[in-house]
Design an enzyme around this catalytic site. Structure first.
Site, mmCIF file in Angstrom:
data_model
loop_
_atom_site.group_PDB
_atom_site.id
_atom_site.type_symbol
_atom_site.label_atom_id
_atom_site.label_comp_id
_atom_site.label_asym_id
_atom_site.label_seq_id
_atom_site.Cartn_x
_atom_site.Cartn_y
_atom_site.Cartn_z
ATOM 1 N N LEU A 1 0.821 -1.202 0.000
ATOM 2 C CA LEU A 1 0.000 0.000 0.000
ATOM 3 C C LEU A 1 0.857 1.255 0.000
ATOM 4 O O LEU A 1 1.671 1.468 0.907
ATOM 5 C CB LEU A 1 -0.924 0.006 1.231
ATOM 6 C CG LEU A 1 -1.808 1.240 1.406
ATOM 7 C CD1 LEU A 1 -2.786 1.369 0.243
ATOM 8 C CD2 LEU A 1 -2.547 1.190 2.744
ATOM 9 N N ASP A 2 0.675 2.089 -1.034
ATOM 10 C CA ASP A 2 1.393 3.363 -1.176
ATOM 11 C C ASP A 2 2.903 3.184 -1.100
ATOM 12 O O ASP A 2 3.628 4.096 -0.687
ATOM 13 C CB ASP A 2 0.931 4.369 -0.110
ATOM 14 C CG ASP A 2 -0.543 4.727 -0.244
ATOM 15 O OD1 ASP A 2 -1.035 4.750 -1.385
ATOM 16 O OD2 ASP A 2 -1.199 4.969 0.782
#
Length: 300
Positions: free
Chosen positions: A243-244
């Protein structure tokens, strides 16, 4: 509303009709540039631009982006590629690709309810400043349908809930099919599954509304406000399973103060987001990015 083709754009399209872009990454060693330049010269190509970078000159990686012109490129490019693999690429253990400048990349833009990043891409596309074709917009909400269709671009509304996420992603993949080269998440407020992402390695570009690696996940402006930050930013990156955490393409920041509340930060941030995402997409479609491990080399 059709895309406006200006006289300068027509001139540029004509110039690019015989132009190609070569991207190379390989272990650094002497003779790479000489070998590539000599090969292109011997095959009748004319180099018009070259940018290179060595990561850790003591034995790291070498990266180069070359633009060249080749007359009768439709007929001559495939034999050139076959020869390059045998004569140069194998010798230097290269990962490489060649892209014709005249063949525009096709994009799918994913969006939720906020329109600022989408609008920036649509405006740049309409003006001829984004060297790509926006094939479709996909959204988990119906809000942008009228806006997008005013640009004569297909709009696909595919609702997503926690319970229907897998089914929705399958529908998205069916809609996209083989019609696009890359996906742009223009404030698409859903996390893509690893199964979806694996279909488009280094071809899904996201805009995250913080200066990564700070404030990953949801509500980054609220996180930033709670920490009393003096600078906020936005980050465009390729999407990976983390994530990110994918390779960063572009970032920018703006100063803020204790007087700015969360809504102020969001307002300031919207401008940063739209600029950063548009830059990242432009660099991707112009073949200016090389990915190595979890980093990017951007020849901008």
């Amino acid at each position: 509303m059709n895309r406006v083709i200006t006289p300068s754009q027509r001139k540029l399209d004509k110039q690019q009709s015989n132009r190609a872009r070569m991207l190379i990454s390989c272990p650094d060693q002497p003779g790479i540039v000489a070998a590539v330049s000599r090969f292109l010269h011997e095959h009748g190509a004319n180099i018009v631009q070259s940018d290179q970078y060595t990561m850790d000159p003591s034995g790291g990686m070498f990266f180069i982006r070359i633009e060249f012109d080749l007359n009768e490129i439709e007929r001559r490019l495939e034999p050139l590629e076959l020869d390059f693999q045998e004569v140069v690429a194998d010798k230097f253990q290269m990962e490489w690709s060649i892209h014709r400048a005249a063949v525009k990349k096709k994009l799918a833009v994913f969006v939720s309810k906020e329109d600022h990043c989408l609008l920036e891409l649509l405006w740049q596309w309409q003006a001829g400043d984004l060297d790509a074709d926006i094939e479709m917009v996909v959204s988990n909400h119906p809000d942008m349908k009228e806006l997008v269709e005013s640009f004569e671009i297909p709009y696909h509304h595919i609702p997503v809930t926690k319970e229907t996420k897998a089914e929705a992603e399958q529908k998205q993949l069916e809609v996209i099919g083989d019609k696009v080269d890359a996906i742009v998440l223009a404030r698409y407020m859903q996390i893509l599954s690893p199964k979806f992402v694996e279909h488009y390695p280094n071809r899904v570009i996201n805009i995250h509304h913080s200066f990564l690696p700070a404030f990953i996940g949801g509500k980054p402006y609220a996180q930033a406000h709670n920490r009393g930050v003096k600078i906020i930013g936005a980050t465009a990156h390729y999407v990976t399973e983390e994530l990110d955490g994918g390779p960063i393409i572009e970032q920018d920041v703006q100063r803020v103060s204790h007087r700015d509340n969360v809504e102020d930060l969001k307002r300031i941030g919207r401008h940063i987001e739209r600029v950063v995402l548009a830059r990242a997409v432009a660099w991707h479609v112009e073949d200016r990015i090389l990915v190595h491990n979890n980093k990017t080399v951007v020849f901008n």
